[in-house]
Design an enzyme around this catalytic site. Structure first.
Site, mmCIF file in Angstrom:
data_model
loop_
_atom_site.group_PDB
_atom_site.id
_atom_site.type_symbol
_atom_site.label_atom_id
_atom_site.label_comp_id
_atom_site.label_asym_id
_atom_site.label_seq_id
_atom_site.Cartn_x
_atom_site.Cartn_y
_atom_site.Cartn_z
ATOM 1 N N CYS A 2 0.839 -1.194 0.000
ATOM 2 C CA CYS A 2 0.000 0.000 0.000
ATOM 3 C C CYS A 2 0.876 1.246 0.000
ATOM 4 O O CYS A 2 2.092 1.182 -0.178
ATOM 5 C CB CYS A 2 -0.907 0.012 1.232
ATOM 6 S SG CYS A 2 -1.909 -1.476 1.413
ATOM 7 N N ARG A 49 -4.849 1.563 -0.408
ATOM 8 C CA ARG A 49 -4.778 0.124 -0.241
ATOM 9 C C ARG A 49 -4.653 -0.634 -1.557
ATOM 10 O O ARG A 49 -5.367 -0.359 -2.522
ATOM 11 C CB ARG A 49 -6.020 -0.395 0.496
ATOM 12 C CG ARG A 49 -5.896 -1.874 0.856
ATOM 13 C CD ARG A 49 -7.139 -2.442 1.481
ATOM 14 N NE ARG A 49 -6.898 -3.826 1.902
ATOM 15 C CZ ARG A 49 -7.839 -4.739 2.050
ATOM 16 N NH1 ARG A 49 -9.104 -4.424 1.833
ATOM 17 N NH2 ARG A 49 -7.532 -5.978 2.423
ATOM 18 N N LEU A 50 -3.717 -1.604 -1.565
ATOM 19 C CA LEU A 50 -3.654 -2.646 -2.584
ATOM 20 C C LEU A 50 -4.022 -3.942 -1.877
ATOM 21 O O LEU A 50 -3.290 -4.415 -0.996
ATOM 22 C CB LEU A 50 -2.252 -2.740 -3.190
ATOM 23 C CG LEU A 50 -2.006 -3.915 -4.145
ATOM 24 C CD1 LEU A 50 -2.916 -3.823 -5.360
ATOM 25 C CD2 LEU A 50 -0.543 -3.964 -4.572
ATOM 26 N N GLY A 75 2.946 -3.276 3.290
ATOM 27 C CA GLY A 75 3.781 -4.463 3.300
ATOM 28 C C GLY A 75 2.994 -5.724 3.565
ATOM 29 O O GLY A 75 1.783 -5.786 3.329
ATOM 30 N N GLU A 76 3.687 -6.746 4.064
ATOM 31 C CA GLU A 76 3.059 -8.010 4.411
ATOM 32 C C GLU A 76 3.758 -8.594 5.639
ATOM 33 O O GLU A 76 4.991 -8.567 5.726
ATOM 34 C CB GLU A 76 3.166 -9.041 3.270
ATOM 35 C CG GLU A 76 2.473 -8.646 1.980
ATOM 36 C CD GLU A 76 0.964 -8.653 2.068
ATOM 37 O OE1 GLU A 76 0.427 -9.237 3.036
ATOM 38 O OE2 GLU A 76 0.325 -8.080 1.165
ATOM 39 N N ASP A 97 -3.430 -9.778 7.384
ATOM 40 C CA ASP A 97 -2.176 -9.846 8.128
ATOM 41 C C ASP A 97 -1.907 -8.573 8.917
ATOM 42 O O ASP A 97 -1.238 -8.609 9.960
ATOM 43 C CB ASP A 97 -1.007 -10.119 7.176
ATOM 44 C CG ASP A 97 -0.869 -9.034 6.115
ATOM 45 O OD1 ASP A 97 -1.882 -8.713 5.453
ATOM 46 O OD2 ASP A 97 0.237 -8.501 5.947
ATOM 47 N N GLY A 360 13.646 -13.332 -7.403
ATOM 48 C CA GLY A 360 14.907 -13.829 -6.859
ATOM 49 C C GLY A 360 15.833 -12.739 -6.368
ATOM 50 O O GLY A 360 16.980 -13.030 -6.005
#
Length: 635
Positions: A2, A49-50, A75-76, A97, A360
């Site tokens: 977000c 918000r996403l 974030g997450e 979360d 990666g």
């Protein structure tokens, strides 16, 4: 993922609601799924918000049960389910979360961040304590900028949000040499005098008495005598940790995929995703018409091996001006890493099919996989030879210079720089290998710019006090604390969030980072083999040609693009940089050497072109601001 922003007034007066609204809407690209705000006395918070987890129930700001705590979050938190199980007695209103942060703060206070496995930048208002708690994740995956005016404290996910609040645009010209050398501005600096970056692994507490910064995490500096030296044990632990890092990062309620460059790191992530998921993971790659820079054939081998739904894009030598404008829009300050161009193209393409992607990035840092680590191993071997033999070898190499023509000149130049660096001390050698413009040229180029933060001194200061004797581990520390957060991760965040795409990085799970930091270099690099640890674990499932391929990296072929008369025309605008004190003769010499093919200064000219674009845009905005009667004023 977000966008967040806010203001705290030290004088206790109410915040300006229109100011918070302007800041929030400047971040709309980061969060197209919703907008929220909170106002109470001296604090105002804004959120875009996403939606990734619990799209229906996770609108922010979020509150605890009695509304004494208010959260906005970017974030997450990947281990939110495990933490929810620990937080017995707390009532959760959503399945997202973010809510675990509120209850973890209730349980553990500001030390809650030590419990999180994730990427984050968040602000939490504690009404009872009348304080604002801000935090940034350990490695620096999520950004947090701030400006302290003395009357109020403002923060945001991107610089453009602070500028929308009226924060001054005066450039920090003393950082010009540092930018020219590195190609980016390292924390805590920004290229604006009144804007700072919160460094990774830090938290802030803001209240009426001022601002307090706390460092809650440090990169582990394990004594060399205590490092893990048993390869088999290291392989087992590393494989388990990386697999679990991928597992946690597959938690999402939206379509997702993976970036697949054709390199070892991204291919390993795709292999682990394929192991954990049904067939047909979506993968995305960008390549170039120039074959020596193109990894698409290797990416196809991986896509075929794991039956992915594979998409390819090709980046051509066109749209130079458009690329400059895109970079300016993404970063808001000079950012000269040219790999941001294909990264932005790939994230934009991926967003048409998925909302989240694994990548990666971080593998080279975690596994000490850059070629510069081979150089550090080679230094000791080289210095075992007597000085006359070393000098003779270099003289012989110089005598061969007339026999190198065309593209082979670049090979000669590269090996000559290697010879030169092998005789340097570590900070000088690091500068020689790391700086996008060689140190002597940086000094010559910026000698008219006034007092500067010296780039070599900057590196030396960052490396002071380390317990390591071996430069191999000093290089590892530099990559994790400087170039990774301020270059690589800034690039990933800004280019992906321009398209509202969340990118997750399993190699930067803090458990993986902390474990590999304690591995001896002989475990990470067996002989001269880079990334031995990865090749002997996940790498066993990958196509053999990929394991044997030389490292290319996500490198744009600027050397080839910036040749000839057409390229020379592109760089005529660089003369405007003499207005800030850059040396015109040095600029001309760089352009001449690059366009005639006698030296590779493609990266240098891109860095300078970005700087020129930034000043051009800044001049336009200053003029527009002067004409406007509706600009916000900060008390």
């Amino acid at each position: 993922m977000c966008g967040i922003c806010g203001q705290f007034r030290y004088d206790g007066l109410p915040v300006d609601r229109e100011l918070i609204t302007s800041m929030t809407r400047a971040l709309a690209h980061r969060g197209p799924d919703g907008e929220g705000s909170y106002f109470h006395g001296p604090v105002g918070l804004g959120h875009r918000r996403l939606s990734i987890i619990d799209p229906e129930g996770g609108a922010e700001p979020l509150f605890n049960e009695d509304h004494s705590l208010v959260l906005i979050f970017n974030g997450e938190i990947y281990n939110y389910r495990e933490l929810t199980a620990l937080l017995l007695g707390h009532r959760f209103a959503t399945a997202c979360d973010a809510e675990v942060i509120l209850h973890a703060y209730e349980e553990w206070g500001t030390a809650c961040v030590e419990k999180f496995n994730g990427m984050w930048a968040f602000a939490l208002w504690d009404e009872r304590k009348r304080g604002l708690f801000l935090s940034r994740d350990r490695i620096g995956e999520k950004p947090l900028f701030y400006s302290d005016t003395g009357a109020s404290f403002l923060f945001a996910s991107e610089i453009k949000s602070l500028l929308a609040a009226g924060v001054g645009r005066e450039p920090a010209l003393e950082l010009t040499a540092l930018y020219c050398a590195l190609g980016y501005i390292p924390a805590p600096y920004s290229y604006y005098k009144k804007i700072r970056k919160l460094a990774p692994g830090r938290s802030l507490w803001i209240d009426k008495d001022g601002r307090t910064e706390t460092r809650y995490w440090r990169f582990p500096c394990v004594p060399e005598t205590e490092m893990e030296t048993q390869p088999r044990r290291a392989e087992e632990m590393f494989s388990a940790l990386l697999s679990d890092a991928v597992r946690l990062r597959l938690r999402a309620d939206v379509p997702f995929g993976a970036f697949l460059s054709g390199g070892l790191d991204s291919s390993s992530i795709v292999a682990l995703m394929a192991e954990a998921l049904p067939p047909s993971v979506s993968t995305f790659t960008v390549g170039f018409p120039e074959k020596s820079f193109d990894e698409r054939p290797l990416a196809r081998l991986v896509a075929e091996r794991f039956a992915t739904r594979h998409r390819e894009l090709t980046l051509h030598n066109e749209g130079f001006s458009d690329s400059l404008r895109v970079i300016r829009s993404c970063f808001d300050e000079p950012f000269g890493d040219s790999s941001a161009i294909p990264m932005e193209l790939m994230t934009g393409s991926a967003r048409t099919e998925v909302t989240m992607a694994l990548s990666g990035d971080g593998g080279d840092e975690t596994l000490s996989g850059y070629p510069s680590y081979q150089t550090e191993r080679g230094v000791r071997h080289f210095r075992r030879f007597p000085s006359p033999i070393r000098s003779g070898g270099r003289l012989l190499w110089r005598a061969l210079r007339p026999f190198f023509r065309g593209r082979s000149v670049y090979t000669w130049n590269r090996i000559e720089r290697l010879f030169r660096s092998l005789e340097m001390n570590f900070p000088e050698r690091l500068a020689e290998k790391t700086f996008r413009i060689p140190p002597p040229l940086v000094r010559a180029l910026t000698r008219g710019c006034g007092p500067q933060v010296d780039p070599v001194e900057f590196l030396t200061e960052r490396l002071q006090g380390l317990p390591f004797r071996d430069p191999f581990y000093k290089l590892m520390y530099f990559h994790f604390t400087v170039s990774l957060p301020d270059d690589m991760l800034a690039k990933v965040d800004r280019t992906s969030m321009r398209h509202a795409l969340e990118v997750r990085l399993p190699f930067l799970d803090h458990r993986v980072v902390e474990y590999t930091a304690g591995l001896h270099k002989a475990v990470k690099m067996r002989g001269w083999e880079r990334k031995s640890l990865l090749k002997r674990t996940v790498g066993r499932t990958l196509p053999r040609p990929l394991l044997r391929a030389p490292k290319r990296g996500f490198v744009v072929p600027l050397r080839e693009w910036f040749k000839g008369d057409a390229a020379r025309e592109r760089f005529t605008a660089l003369t405007a940089l003499t207005d800030i004190g850059l040396d015109g003769n040095v600029l001309d010499a760089l352009v001449r050497a690059q366009t005639t093919g006698t030296a590779d200064y493609g990266q240098a000219l891109w860095i300078l072109s970005v700087l020129r674009e930034w000043f051009s845009a800044a001049d336009d905005k200053t003029e527009n601001k002067r004409r406007s009667d509706n600009c916000h004023r900060l008390d």
